[in-house]
Design a protein around this motif. Structure first.
Motif, short mmCIF file in Angstrom:
data_model
loop_
_atom_site.label_atom_id
_atom_site.label_comp_id
_atom_site.label_asym_id
_atom_site.label_seq_id
_atom_site.Cartn_x
_atom_site.Cartn_y
_atom_site.Cartn_z
N HIS A 307 85.96 163.63 43.47
CA HIS A 307 86.58 163.88 44.78
C HIS A 307 87.24 162.61 45.33
N GLY A 308 88.40 162.79 45.92
CA GLY A 308 89.08 161.70 46.61
C GLY A 308 89.31 160.50 45.70
N ASP A 309 88.83 159.34 46.17
CA ASP A 309 89.00 158.09 45.42
C ASP A 309 87.80 157.79 44.53
N GLU A 310 86.97 158.77 44.25
CA GLU A 310 85.81 158.55 43.40
C GLU A 310 86.23 157.99 42.04
N ASP A 311 85.52 156.98 41.60
CA ASP A 311 85.87 156.28 40.36
C ASP A 311 84.95 156.73 39.22
N PRO A 312 85.45 157.53 38.28
CA PRO A 312 84.60 158.01 37.19
C PRO A 312 84.16 156.92 36.23
N SER A 313 84.79 155.73 36.31
CA SER A 313 84.41 154.66 35.40
C SER A 313 83.19 153.88 35.90
N LYS A 314 82.73 154.18 37.10
CA LYS A 314 81.56 153.47 37.61
C LYS A 314 80.30 153.93 36.84
N VAL A 315 79.27 153.13 36.89
CA VAL A 315 77.98 153.50 36.30
C VAL A 315 77.23 154.31 37.36
N TYR A 316 77.02 155.59 37.10
CA TYR A 316 76.39 156.46 38.08
C TYR A 316 74.89 156.23 38.18
N TYR A 317 74.28 155.81 37.08
CA TYR A 317 72.82 155.60 37.08
C TYR A 317 72.48 154.62 35.97
N ALA A 318 71.78 153.57 36.31
CA ALA A 318 71.38 152.56 35.32
C ALA A 318 69.86 152.53 35.24
N GLU A 319 69.33 152.88 34.09
CA GLU A 319 67.87 152.90 33.88
C GLU A 319 67.52 151.90 32.79
N ASN A 320 66.56 151.04 33.08
CA ASN A 320 66.07 150.11 32.07
C ASN A 320 65.16 150.87 31.12
N THR A 321 65.64 151.16 29.92
CA THR A 321 64.91 152.06 29.03
C THR A 321 63.83 151.36 28.20
N ILE A 322 63.84 150.02 28.16
CA ILE A 322 62.78 149.27 27.47
C ILE A 322 62.32 148.14 28.38
N ARG A 323 61.01 148.07 28.59
CA ARG A 323 60.46 147.00 29.42
C ARG A 323 59.25 146.40 28.72
N VAL A 324 59.07 145.11 28.88
CA VAL A 324 57.86 144.42 28.41
C VAL A 324 57.18 143.82 29.63
N VAL A 325 55.96 144.27 29.89
CA VAL A 325 55.23 143.87 31.10
C VAL A 325 53.93 143.19 30.67
N GLN A 326 53.64 142.02 31.25
CA GLN A 326 52.38 141.34 30.96
C GLN A 326 51.31 141.81 31.93
N VAL A 327 50.18 142.25 31.38
CA VAL A 327 49.06 142.74 32.18
C VAL A 327 47.83 141.93 31.77
N ASP A 328 47.41 140.99 32.64
CA ASP A 328 46.29 140.08 32.34
C ASP A 328 46.56 139.36 31.02
N ASN A 329 45.69 139.57 30.02
CA ASN A 329 45.86 138.89 28.73
C ASN A 329 46.51 139.77 27.68
N SER A 330 47.11 140.86 28.09
CA SER A 330 47.76 141.77 27.15
C SER A 330 49.17 142.06 27.64
N TYR A 331 49.91 142.79 26.78
CA TYR A 331 51.28 143.18 27.12
C TYR A 331 51.40 144.69 27.02
#
Length: 395
Positions: A307-331
């Protein structure tokens, strides 16, 4: 360059959506190329004009092209094809049979990726829209960088080195006996150079700031199921999906009793689309009373989607699909795998690689150094993430 891959089950209307998206991007001033890599091309029919292997101007700022797999094969794989043909002819096959068998199954799909990478490197366009093969084929392509990398690292590179050293010694003896030559350096180099292109392409595909997949679906049970599987597998390969397009929805103004049951079913399935793909944004496009053929028809679809000036080339949704999280002494290694039950997922760690398998789809993740020396000690599904815990081995 912004790269958008349009895919979906065959017949859902992804070519029309790709063409309409290209029209809108061009209208906003972006130099845009819509490239069909589907073996069953229909992009030319959608634009209602002749298209070929090289980009052809459609309207201002918009070009279209349909991949010619044979031309790509000759340019990237010609030396290998000719060598395989020579080997097969020496084994008794005639010329035509040998040439046909020298084209390995799936090569046309692979060269769709190579063509995409070439346009990316050349940078002649601001937006590249890929009218991709149906989801099953497209998903197999996503596994190529990692699968080919595994073979290249472990088998091909050592064999290439050995062959280069032995060829001068054994060629005078080998050819009179076998009837064909040992592979030349050109033949041996081609697969590795090709692998390097594919490996570089993986970095483009997995960069969700510039590359996104858009899934085109219909409000039908089987189509939705395939779209959900595609979404999960795309996440497995770390390729971002930023938009769902629900196409061919019967408009409310259609009151013919013949369509009443269809409309009731579509209402149910449309809600399923919103529920199952949440939080991804969803656009709707109606079932038109005319076929999506020609610029006039595509203009209607373009105005409904954007609609209108909507830009289809924009990123509509960005999800980080891989994460590494440190929890105490483990990951915790967290993979975004929406709508996949835990019991369908199989894990196996070998050295610094973690193998994730869902059905017949597999991904080898090369673990970061922090995780490579640790051992998986449990996994759970939580908020659409597969969370794998890594701990030190107890002595």
């Amino acid at each position: 360059m912004r790269v958008i891959l349009m895919t979906g089950k065959g017949g859902v209307g992804k070519t029309s959506v790709a063409a309409a998206t290209g029209l809108k991007c061009a209208e906003l001033g972006y130099k845009t190329l819509v490239l069909s890599t589907d073996p069953a091309h229909s992009l030319a029919d959608s634009f209602d004009m002749e298209l070929g292997h090289d980009p052809q101007r459609v309207v201002k700022n918009l070009w279209g092209a349909e991949l010619d797999a044979l031309m790509e094969l000759e340019g990237n794989w010609g030396a290998v094809k000719r060598y395989i043909t020579e080997v097969l002819q020496a084994r008794g096959l005639d010329g035509v049979q040998a040439e046909e068998l020298a084209i390995l199954p799936g090569m046309d799909e692979i060269f769709g990726l190579v063509r995409m990478k070439r346009h990316y490197d050349e940078g002649d366009f601001d937006v590249l829209i890929i009218d991709s093969a149906p989801t099953g084929t497209a998903l197999r392509l996503l596994s190529l960088p990692e699968v080919s990398g595994w073979y290249m690292r472990r088998f091909y590179k050592p064999f290439q080195t050995m062959s280069a050293a032995l060829r001068p010694l054994f060629e005078p003896i080998f050819k009179p006996i076998a009837g064909f030559s040992l592979p030349t350096n050109e033949v041996m180099d081609a697969p590795y150079e090709f692998y390097q292109q594919i490996e570089a392409l993986e970095k483009v595909l997995t960069d969700n700031t510039q590359t996104s997949v858009r899934l085109v679906t219909n409000p039908e049970k089987m189509v939705i199921k395939e779209s959900l599987r595609a979404h999960a597998y795309l996440s497995l390969y770390n390729v971002s999906t930023d938009l769902i397009i629900a196409n061919r929805i019967i408009p409310d103004e259609v009151e013919d009793p013949f369509f009443q049951k269809w409309k009731e079913n579509q209402a149910i399935y449309k809600q399923e689309i919103y529920d199952n793909f949440h939080p991804l944004p969803i656009k709707e496009a109606p079932l038109f009373s005319e076929e999506m053929c020609g610029l006039k028809a595509l203009e209607k679809l373009k105005d409904i989607l954007y609609h209108g000036d909507e830009d289809p080339s924009k990123v509509y949704y960005a999800e980080n699909t891989i994460r590494v999280v440190q929890v105490d002494n483990s990951y915790s290694l967290e993979l975004y795998l929406p709508s996949i039950p835990k019991q369908q997922i199989k894990l196996n760690k070998t050295g610094d690689e973690l193998n994730v398998r869902i059905g017949n789809h597999r991904r080898n993740l090369v673990l970061p150094q922090a995780l490579a020396t640790l051992t998986p000690s449990g996994a759970k599904m939580e908020d659409d993430y597969l969370k794998i815990k890594f701990t030190t081995v107890s002595k």
